[in-house]
Enzyme design. Structure first.
Site, PDB file in Angstrom:
ATOM      1  N   THR A 102       0.850  -1.190   0.000  1.00  0.00           N
ATOM      2  CA  THR A 102       0.000   0.000   0.000  1.00  0.00           C
ATOM      3  C   THR A 102       0.883   1.237   0.000  1.00  0.00           C
ATOM      4  O   THR A 102       1.612   1.488   0.961  1.00  0.00           O
ATOM      5  CB  THR A 102      -0.916   0.017   1.238  1.00  0.00           C
ATOM      6  OG1 THR A 102      -1.729  -1.161   1.236  1.00  0.00           O
ATOM      7  CG2 THR A 102      -1.817   1.244   1.223  1.00  0.00           C
ATOM      8  N   LYS A 178      -6.992   0.928  -3.569  1.00  0.00           N
ATOM      9  CA  LYS A 178      -6.578   0.364  -2.285  1.00  0.00           C
ATOM     10  C   LYS A 178      -6.705   1.394  -1.178  1.00  0.00           C
ATOM     11  O   LYS A 178      -7.041   1.055  -0.033  1.00  0.00           O
ATOM     12  CB  LYS A 178      -5.128  -0.141  -2.376  1.00  0.00           C
ATOM     13  CG  LYS A 178      -4.608  -0.755  -1.070  1.00  0.00           C
ATOM     14  CD  LYS A 178      -5.397  -1.986  -0.656  1.00  0.00           C
ATOM     15  CE  LYS A 178      -4.966  -2.556   0.704  1.00  0.00           C
ATOM     16  NZ  LYS A 178      -3.596  -3.071   0.717  1.00  0.00           N
ATOM     17  N   LYS A 246       0.329   4.133   9.200  1.00  0.00           N
ATOM     18  CA  LYS A 246       0.917   4.432   7.888  1.00  0.00           C
ATOM     19  C   LYS A 246      -0.158   4.658   6.824  1.00  0.00           C
ATOM     20  O   LYS A 246      -0.148   5.661   6.102  1.00  0.00           O
ATOM     21  CB  LYS A 246       1.848   3.290   7.488  1.00  0.00           C
ATOM     22  CG  LYS A 246       2.591   3.487   6.178  1.00  0.00           C
ATOM     23  CD  LYS A 246       1.964   2.759   4.994  1.00  0.00           C
ATOM     24  CE  LYS A 246       1.979   1.255   5.164  1.00  0.00           C
ATOM     25  NZ  LYS A 246       1.450   0.561   3.951  1.00  0.00           N
TER      26      LYS A 246
END
Length: 310
Positions: A102, A178, A246
């Site tokens: 990602t 995503k 994150k």
């Protein structure tokens, strides 16, 4: 028939964590020749025991036709591809990089341009589904890239995924999708933790909360999947708190780039950041509930060995 198609397909997987190990193992089980790469000797040994081969650095994957990058963040992707021991300078022209981590859509787009300049193809192919589905070869892949990249990746995609979404011809689109998924996933986990904390604070039985909500309109996939970790008091990291620190930061940064406010995601980010700051960053992401334990003193279920004084 090209020389490449006459050869046994050689696949490299960089990053043998929960998702990478599961994916690499699934590829092995489908009969592919797979070389795993990880800085951890234990991870490499585990993969060799499963029937694969292993190397310690990405540069040693020069023999591979396809390299999957299944690492934690964009900085690691950069290091794997272009670092001192990076794989890019060692691959044959026409090889394919499947970028499964990602990362920000802007980074994915830039990677596609840089790899193209090196004579390599890229499939922007973030994955979702968790460690169990990775191991069973039933992931969802949100992918974008040229038709040639998809054609090259088809055998690998068939082996690792139950659902492959072809979202466009350019890198960056897969990572954009995503990011939508990660916004929802992070918010749902944080909300599930808050809901459980509220119920426990009101004196409800945590097991009963789970039973009722999973058969009611308030249920979500994340509630159903993560709350059992809370009920068992087992925060062994399948996906860690710091992953969502994150990922939700990427959501926040991308929203700023687009001048789009993401207040709900920002609130979830604060909860994960608080959990990380409290020392729970490497625990399972369901450990975000421990923020509420710290703030309100709720009593959470304990692991069986803890309850027994083990």
């Amino acid at each position: 028939m090209s020389k490449r198609s006459e050869q046994t397909l050689q696949v490299g997987v960089v990053g043998l964590g929960a998702m990478g190990m599961g994916t690499a193992t699934a590829l092995l089980q489908k009969g592919l020749s797979v070389t795993g790469c990880d800085i951890s000797a234990n991870a490499r040994d585990t993969f060799v025991a499963a029937g694969g081969s292993s190397v310690a650095t990405p540069a040693e994957l020069a023999h591979c036709h396809i390299v999957l990058v299944v690492v934690v963040n964009g900085a690691q992707v950069e290091q794997v591809l272009f670092g001192k021991q990076g794989v890019v300078s060692h691959l044959a022209s026409g090889s394919l990089i499947m970028q499964c981590a990602t990362v920000a859509p802007s980074q994915a787009k830039q990677l596609g341009e840089r790899l193209g300049a090196e004579g390599l193809m890229m499939l922007d192919a973030p994955i979702s589904g968790g460690a169990a589905k990775a191991k069973s070869g039933e992931l969802s892949v949100m992918a974008s890239g040229t038709p040639e990249a998809f054609s090259c990746a088809q055998t690998v995609l068939d082996a690792m995924a139950a659902n492959v979404y072809r979202l466009g011809d350019e890198p960056g689109i897969g990572s954009s999708m995503k990011l939508v998924n990660q916004l929802l996933a992070g918010v749902h986990i944080a909300t599930a933790a808050e809901a459980m904390a509220l119920g426990i604070r009101m004196g409800l039985d945590p097991e009963v909360i789970y039973k009722v909500i999973t058969h009611s309109a308030g249920n979500s996939w994340m509630f159903e999947n993560r709350v059992p970790h809370i009920l068992s008091g087992d925060y062994t990291p399948l996906s860690a708190v710091d992953i969502f620190v994150k990922d939700l930061n990427i959501v926040h940064q991308t929203g700023r780039e687009l001048a789009l406010a993401t207040p709900v995601a920002a609130s979830a980010l604060q909860q994960f950041t608080a959990a990380s700051g409290a020392g729970f960053g490497r625990e399972d992401d369901s450990a975000v509930i421990k923020v509420y334990q710290r703030l309100s003193g709720i009593t959470l279920p304990e692991a069986a060995n803890d309850a027994l004084g083990g």
